[in-house]
Write a protein that holds these residues in place. Structure first.
Motif, PDB file in Angstrom:
ATOM      1  N   GLU A 187      11.006   6.334   1.726  1.00 20.79           N
ATOM      2  CA  GLU A 187      10.828   6.230   0.203  1.00 20.79           C
ATOM      3  C   GLU A 187      10.860   7.862  -0.156  1.00 20.79           C
ATOM      4  O   GLU A 187      11.142   9.174   0.104  1.00 20.79           O
ATOM      5  CB  GLU A 187       9.498   5.993  -0.570  1.00 20.79           C
ATOM      6  N   ARG A 218       9.777   7.579   7.867  1.00 20.54           N
ATOM      7  CA  ARG A 218       8.960   6.203   8.768  1.00 20.54           C
ATOM      8  C   ARG A 218       7.813   6.464   9.287  1.00 20.54           C
ATOM      9  O   ARG A 218       8.374   7.632  10.007  1.00 20.54           O
ATOM     10  CB  ARG A 218      10.497   5.625   8.996  1.00 20.54           C
ATOM     11  N   THR A 230      10.082  -2.521  -4.655  1.00 16.18           N
ATOM     12  CA  THR A 230       9.122  -2.603  -3.908  1.00 16.18           C
ATOM     13  C   THR A 230       9.052  -3.680  -3.229  1.00 16.18           C
ATOM     14  O   THR A 230       8.387  -2.960  -1.489  1.00 16.18           O
ATOM     15  CB  THR A 230       7.736  -1.525  -4.266  1.00 16.18           C
ATOM     16  N   VAL A 234       8.226  10.803   1.570  1.00 15.67           N
ATOM     17  CA  VAL A 234       7.351   9.811   2.428  1.00 15.67           C
ATOM     18  C   VAL A 234       8.863   8.791   3.502  1.00 15.67           C
ATOM     19  O   VAL A 234       9.482   8.675   3.766  1.00 15.67           O
ATOM     20  CB  VAL A 234       6.670   8.096   2.040  1.00 15.67           C
ATOM     21  N   ARG A 250      10.123  -3.375   1.724  1.00 14.70           N
ATOM     22  CA  ARG A 250       8.671  -3.863   2.632  1.00 14.70           C
ATOM     23  C   ARG A 250       8.854  -5.156   3.645  1.00 14.70           C
ATOM     24  O   ARG A 250       8.746  -5.518   4.689  1.00 14.70           O
ATOM     25  CB  ARG A 250       7.486  -3.719   1.792  1.00 14.70           C
ATOM     26  N   ARG A 281       2.520   4.242  -7.428  1.00 21.27           N
ATOM     27  CA  ARG A 281       3.146   3.324  -8.406  1.00 21.27           C
ATOM     28  C   ARG A 281       2.225   2.856  -8.428  1.00 21.27           C
ATOM     29  O   ARG A 281       1.385   2.177  -8.552  1.00 21.27           O
ATOM     30  CB  ARG A 281       4.289   2.161  -7.461  1.00 21.27           C
ATOM     31  N   ASP A 315       1.959  10.523   2.373  1.00 23.44           N
ATOM     32  CA  ASP A 315       1.279   9.499   2.757  1.00 23.44           C
ATOM     33  C   ASP A 315       2.074   8.027   1.701  1.00 23.44           C
ATOM     34  O   ASP A 315       3.226   7.242   2.674  1.00 23.44           O
ATOM     35  CB  ASP A 315       0.351   8.787   2.834  1.00 23.44           C
ATOM     36  N   GLU A 316       2.563   8.110   0.756  1.00 29.65           N
ATOM     37  CA  GLU A 316       2.578   7.472  -0.268  1.00 29.65           C
ATOM     38  C   GLU A 316       3.181   7.872  -1.963  1.00 29.65           C
ATOM     39  O   GLU A 316       2.597   8.931  -1.946  1.00 29.65           O
ATOM     40  CB  GLU A 316       1.870   5.985  -0.208  1.00 29.65           C
TER      41      GLU A 316
END
Length: 556
Positions: A485, A507, A311, A505, A315, A542, A538-539
């Motif tokens: 994701e 972009r 992850t 998720v 990023r 994790r 949205d996410e």
């Protein structure tokens, strides 16, 4: 006798690996022997720090937000802290819990505990209160060292438990100016809300060397706790050849520099931190991960290695060519990625951005190292976790315990390693076959003998009588333009038992149509692998090390 003789070729190969890395110089066997004895007496953390200090005490061992510390400073600071711990009733056999982010206070604590012969318990900074309390009671901790930000969490523990502050937020420091003196000690940091700080203990104690403890204290890693209270997995390093398991397929060398993005409480970060110390290299730490700051740290410190979890790598790559192009990362030879599955799409993007530097390690808290994919392996087979290094064995077994040797046949993954744990601290253990330990994963070999992980045993989805591994579908979804994701789980279905649901998720600024996504999967995989439901979120949930928490995904 026969077993010992059979291990001789592995030992010889392991010594050659250490020689190439610079850990076992042929011209100085006496130096190698002394280093071995130190590691035997003090364990992997304190032992590695002392060996590095003796090799070159002027070398910079650590760089954090307060600046650099030489190996001599690390040695003397930990001497003082160990004596202060003794004055507070801690010693050989004590269990010191560490709940801290990555900085000098955390390192001081780990090294000092080793010099005392105390056991260090590495707590996850993402713990909930109940997890923290349960683990602390089960492990019978003797004291806790924590960052100021975790004070409220620590207040749930027994009020009589000795506690010390490893890091004080600037606004809470009493008279602190945020600077350090020539010994690396923080200035002006005393007590905060009545709790003694690590800096106060160091400043008020004798920093002369201590007598060696009766035995190494060891350390305890914790599992991720995705299904309940994290289990404790003691880690004992009995052989210097353990380092060869990493160095055989990851070309780290003495005197280099590693940027440590993965947290030290996690096996990925801890293993590479210890290895960097053993190599006498510089370790760059930051309390919180920031993608651009990490790339800047590579440039500013001429780092040769970057250690992170997938992850974090995503990023960094998502910063884009324009931002990444502002920094000189040409010194980077190794991106060490571990902790969870590295999708082919992400590894390929990272290779495009940084060159052939991807080293994809597969292992776990329990089995330690299993396999490593080198850049050549990755080029040949994106998504592979590679081959077992020296000193490791990997085999696949079916549900009846029969060995699987044919390529492309999925089986349960079992691993043998001198770094494997010997059972959880609560007395439980993992399944073993022929001396190999279950990793809890399913995988297969390709025609060239490279290993691929298909998913966790308990993540497999049975839909209409067909077995589906989420990773295969997730990796394909990541190839679709606009998908950042993806996670796939099984949800109850009256007709099929389970059906596939994809959580996606996207972009920023890109709209993705759910029906088009289903058609994309249908055009590339079997019909039963097509998600019946696509949910845009949205996410994804994790944990602190970026591992996906599938049980928190609920179709609704």
């Amino acid at each position: 006798m026969l077993r010992a003789l059979g291990q001789v070729p592995t030992a010889i190969r392991g010594l050659d690996v250490l020689r190439r890395a610079g850990l076992a110089p042929v011209t100085r066997p006496d130096q190698s022997l002394r280093s071995l004895l130190v590691l035997r007496k003090l364990g992997p953390i304190a032992g590695a720090a002392r060996v590095a200090a003796r090799r070159d005490h002027r070398a910079v061992g650590l760089v954090d937000e307060l600046g650099p510390l030489t190996y001599r400073q690390i040695d003397t600071r930990s001497n003082a802290l160990a004596r202060a711990f003794m004055a507070n009733g801690l010693g050989a056999g004590s269990v010191i819990a560490l709940l801290a982010r990555d900085h000098r206070g955390a390192v001081d604590t780990m090294v000092a505990a080793g010099k005392l012969g105390a056991r260090i318990l590495l707590m996850n900074t993402g713990f909930a209160k109940r997890q923290l309390v349960d683990v602390a009671r089960r492990e019978k901790i003797s004291a806790v060292v924590h960052d100021q930000e975790f004070t409220e969490l620590i207040d749930e523990l027994d009020g009589d438990l000795p506690r010390f502050l490893a890091w004080v937020d600037e606004e809470h420091a009493e008279g602190g100016d945020g600077l350090v003196d020539r010994h690396g000690n923080g200035r002006g940091s005393g007590r905060v809300d009545g709790t003694t700080t690590i800096e106060e203990l160091i400043a008020g104690s004798d920093d002369r060397p201590l007598a060696d403890p009766p035995s190494p204290g060891g350390l305890v890693l914790l599992t991720s706790g995705t299904t309940g209270t994290p289990k404790g997995a003691p880690r004992t390093v009995r052989s210097p050849l353990a380092a060869a398991q990493f160095l055989d397929r990851i070309p780290l060398r003495t005197g280099e520099c590693t940027v440590m993005a993965a947290p030290l409480f996690h096996g990925t970060g801890l293993s590479q931190f210890l290895l960097s110390f053993a190599l006498g290299s510089t370790v760059v730490l930051r309390r919180r991960f920031d993608p651009e700051a990490t790339v800047r740290a590579i440039q500013d410190n001429h780092a040769t290695a970057l250690v992170l979890v997938p992850t974090m790598l995503r990023r960094i790559v998502d910063l884009g060519k324009e931002t990444l192009g502002q920094y000189d990362t040409s010194s980077l030879r190794i991106i060490f990625c571990a902790g969870s599955a590295l999708p082919p799409e992400l590894g390929n993007r990272a290779t495009e951005a940084f060159g052939d530097v991807i080293h994809n390690l597969y292992g776990s808290t329990e089995v330690a190292v299993a396999t490593v994919a080198t850049p050549d392996d990755w080029r040949r087979a994106p998504g592979t976790v590679g081959r077992a290094p020296v000193g490791c064995r990997v085999a696949l077994f079916d549900d009846d315990g029969n060995r699987i040797t044919a390529p492309h046949v999925v089986g349960r993954v079992f691993v043998g390693s001198i770094l494997s744990f010997e059972g959880y601290t609560d007395g439980r253990h993992k399944e073993t076959i022929d001396g190999l330990l279950s990793s809890g994963d399913l995988g297969h070999f390709d025609d060239g003998g490279l290993l691929f992980i298909d998913g966790r045993n308990d993540d497999m989805i049975v839909s209409g009588g067909e077995n589906v591994f989420p990773g295969e579908v997730e990796n394909l979804l990541l190839e679709y333009d606009g998908v950042m994701e993806a996670a796939v789980i099984g949800v109850p279905d009256d007709d099929y038992g389970q059906r596939l649901a994809a959580y996606v998720v996207t972009r920023p600024g890109i709209k993705v149509d759910g029906e088009e996504l289903k058609s994309f999967v249908k055009g590339n995989l079997a019909r039963f692998k097509v998600p019946r439901d696509v949910v845009f979120v949205d996410e994804l949930p994790r944990n602190a090390t970026g591992k996906l928490l599938r049980d928190r995904l609920a179709h609704g």
